[in-house]
Design an enzyme around this catalytic site. Structure first.
Site: not given
Ligand code: NAD
Length: 503
Positions: A308, A274, A199, A405
């Site tokens: 990331c 992750e 997906k 973040e």
């Protein structure tokens, strides 16, 4: 500063032809419409124009895809040798290489990243990754273990282990590096003999669909790789909770990672995650500042900061603080901002209007936090979701911009004095994340002490965020569970069966 959009480069004929096609879901080797006929419009974030229309799957399509993947797991795929699996993975790498220009242009149009970065990432974390795991397919084996259960005599009993594919893998991927994110999961899954339902991120499915086409071209059996494009809360959630899925391989935000974990609890499927990051870059006064400046600038602004591993917290010793900040700011101001297909673009747009709004919210929070705005700080007029690379100086860990973040081109700089290394490491470790980080110094003792104290999955010395298929990659704390890349990246796709024989 304004983005130069008057000169948008037209993609090649092959890319235009690909975009014009009808894009469907790949289920059991067939391209099919979504069960309810729904579609998603795909936007070029540099122009905000619709470039493709893709079938948009939901729970019913996930059901069909999981059934196809389960069937394939026990079919022809389970009977072919590891050499043949290796050969097919290598052929997929060759096919991707032969389509590198098409893949690059699709990635640029879908995500917005500059062309050289798209090409580099497709080679480094796509083609090379496939070839690396093609090699592992023939090196998966168990052990022979001398045992004496129940007091049996030595030599009377033998245990051997076999490594088996974990089964049907559900892969859920983000939009920030669309093609690599698929290959990072598909390559080890194929090497291990698993089947997969992917997906991909709903905003950037085009290169995933190209990979699907190539898997068919090279002869990977039907149903081994299935693709259901769809929204996270719909197709993604259905995949994460599906009882027919044995393992979820997820890359995305920490918030969604936690949702995935709960969804996976139903059948206790294996999970690797992750997730997000807020990585530190620590510059000591003896560092080679000429290397630090481009390293820190690229570390922070690569992929417009939608990365990331981005080094978004720069800790500079007071003695070199001004030199480092001035140098990184000069680079940030000089970056050419424009559509990724324009040959001189250094930075592209953010992925969407929503992402730009989120990032601008952080920038506004930074401005009102008392931090010093060194450069940037504004969005660039559209079309396209462009934003200036932004640096906040004199930040501290009580500020929201330094802790959370942002996933945009925003760098927070902090100064440190002659404090002990433990105090600096404590600052580095004072977010919920632990993904990446780097230490810049010529003093090997300082470098290794810092590496030992920074609680991240990977820490670099005098470089930031090195990527190679052989380097294990993953996060500590709320940056994730497990590792991708390298031998460790194969493990989550395998399970062990121990067989004991009494003579
Ligand atoms: P996201 O978590 O919003 O989405 C990631 C994927 O999850 C998408 O395919 C999305 O459709 C799907 N999803 C969303 N809600 C879901 C749900 N309820 N159930 C199942 N699936 C769902 O993340 P994003 O915005 O696409 O990507 C940015 C994030 O990804 C950042 O936090 C970034 O740090 C992280 N990321 C991590 C790595 C890594 O290797 N650690 C790499 C790239 C990106």
């Amino acid at each position: 500063m304004s983005a130069a959009r008057e000169d948008i480069v037209t993609p090649g004929t092959e890319t235009r032809n690909f975009l014009a096609e009808k894009h469907r879901l790949l289920i059991g080797g067939e391209w099919v419409d979504a069960a309810d006929g729904a579609t998603i419009e795909i936007e070029d974030p540099a122009t905000e124009s619709v470039i493709a229309e893709v079938a948009c799957g939901g729970a019913a399509d996930i059901d069909r895809a999981v059934a196809a993947a389960r069937k394939a797991l026990k079919g022809e795929w389970s009977k072919i040798t590891s050499h043949e699996r290796s050969r097919l993975i290598w052929k997929l790498a060759d096919a991707l290489e032969a389509n590198l220009n098409l893949a690059t242009e699709l990635e640029v149009l879908d995500n917005g990243m500059p062309r050289p970065i798209a090409m580099y990432s497709i080679v480094a974390a796509g083609i090379n990754h496939l070839r690396y795991y093609a090699g592992w397919a023939t090196k998966i084996h168990g052990q022979t273990i001398p045992v004496s259960p129940g007091g049996t005599q030595r030599g009377d009993t033998l245990t051997y282990t076999q490594r088996e594919p974990v089964g049907v893998v559900g892969a859920i991927t983000p939009w920030n590096a669309p093609l690599p994110m698929v290959i990072l999961k598909l390559a080890p899954a194929l090497a291990a003999g698993c089947t997969m339902v992917l997906k991909p991120a709903e905003m950037t499915p085009l290169t995933a669909l190209l990979i699907g086409r190539l898997t068919k071209e090279v002869g990977i059996p039907d149903g081994v790789f299935n693709i259901v494009v769809g929204y996270g809360a719909d197709a993604g959630a259905a995949l994460a909770e599906h009882d027919g899925v044995d393992k979820i391989a997820f890359t995305g935000s920490t918030a969604v990672g936690k949702i995935i974990l709960k969804a996976a609890a139903g059948n206790l499927k294996k999970v690797t995650l992750e997730l997000g990051g807020k990585s530190p870059v620590v510059v000591f006064p003896d560092a080679d500042i000429e290397r630090v400046i481009p390293g820190a600038a690229r570390g922070a602004f690569f992929l417009q900061g939608q990365n990331c591993m981005a080094g978004t917290r720069l800790f500079a010793h007071e003695d070199v603080y001004d030199q480092v900040v001035d140098g990184v700011a000069a680079m940030a101001r000089a970056f050419k901002i424009g559509p990724g297909l324009q040959p001189d673009s250094d930075l592209g747009p953010l992925i969407s209007a929503a992402q730009r709004k989120t990032v601008m919210g952080f920038i506004d929070a930074g401005k009102s936090s008392g931090a010093e705005l060194v450069c940037g700080g504004a969005a660039i007029d559209g079309p396209g979701h462009f934003i200036q690379p932004t640096i906040f100086g004199r930040t501290n860990m009580s500020m929201r911009i330094a802790k959370e973040e942002i996933f945009g081109p925003v760098l927070c700089v902090q100064a440190f004095g002659d404090s002990d290394l433990d105090a600096i490491a404590e600052q580095c470790n004072s977010t919920v994340y632990g993904l990446s980080g780097s230490v810049w110094t010529r003093d090997i003792s300082v470098a290794h002490r810092m590496v030992n104290m920074i609680d991240s999955g990977q820490v670099s010395i005098n470089c930031h965020a090195a990527v190679d298929p052989a380097i294990p990659f993953g996060g500590n704390r709320q940056s994730g569970w497990g590792r991708e890349f390298g031998q460790e990246g194969l493990e989550p796709y395998l399970k062990t069966k121990a067989t004991t024989v009494m003579f």
